[in-house]
Design a protein around this motif. Structure first.
Motif, short mmCIF file in Angstrom:
data_model
loop_
_atom_site.label_atom_id
_atom_site.label_comp_id
_atom_site.label_asym_id
_atom_site.label_seq_id
_atom_site.Cartn_x
_atom_site.Cartn_y
_atom_site.Cartn_z
N THR A 188 0.82 -1.21 0.00
CA THR A 188 0.00 0.00 0.00
C THR A 188 0.86 1.27 0.00
O THR A 188 1.91 1.31 0.63
CB THR A 188 -0.97 0.03 1.19
N LEU A 218 -3.54 3.65 5.81
CA LEU A 218 -3.82 2.22 5.74
C LEU A 218 -2.64 1.42 6.28
O LEU A 218 -2.83 0.47 7.03
CB LEU A 218 -4.13 1.79 4.30
N ILE A 251 -10.41 -7.29 7.87
CA ILE A 251 -9.76 -6.49 6.83
C ILE A 251 -10.66 -6.50 5.61
O ILE A 251 -11.19 -7.54 5.23
CB ILE A 251 -8.37 -7.07 6.47
N GLU A 308 -8.25 -4.02 0.90
CA GLU A 308 -7.01 -3.91 1.67
C GLU A 308 -6.19 -5.19 1.61
O GLU A 308 -4.96 -5.15 1.53
CB GLU A 308 -7.34 -3.56 3.13
N ASP A 341 -3.64 -5.71 -1.15
CA ASP A 341 -2.33 -5.06 -1.04
C ASP A 341 -1.31 -5.87 -0.24
O ASP A 341 -0.17 -5.44 -0.08
CB ASP A 341 -2.47 -3.68 -0.38
#
Length: 77
Positions: free
Chosen positions: A19, A24, A62, A66, A69
């Motif tokens: 990411t 994040l 999660i 997300e 990544d």
């Protein structure tokens, strides 16, 4: 392999967090998502988002986006 592709009940070792978003990355680190940690997929929500994982004896949620990544190597049990 991407963490989002891990099957229920399977484990993987985190190899990379891709990411570019600092917020994040900070959130993932606070949840215990770090390189070389073992993570296990527990289950997905009915529509596939969010996904429940177990890391360091804690259950975390999660979002699927997300999890895309996070790179892992799958582990045999």
């Amino acid at each position: 392999m991407k963490l989002s592709k891990l099957c229920n009940g399977r484990c993987g070792k985190i190899t990379k967090i891709n990411t570019q978003c600092p917020k994040l990355k900070k959130r993932l680190l606070e949840l215990g998502v770090r390189k070389n940690q073992i993570i296990r997929k527990e289950r997905s929500a009915p529509l596939g988002d969010p996904i429940q994982y177990k890391i360091n004896e804690y259950n975390i949620l999660i979002r699927k986006l997300e999890a895309e990544d996070i790179e892992i190597n799958t582990l045999e049990e």
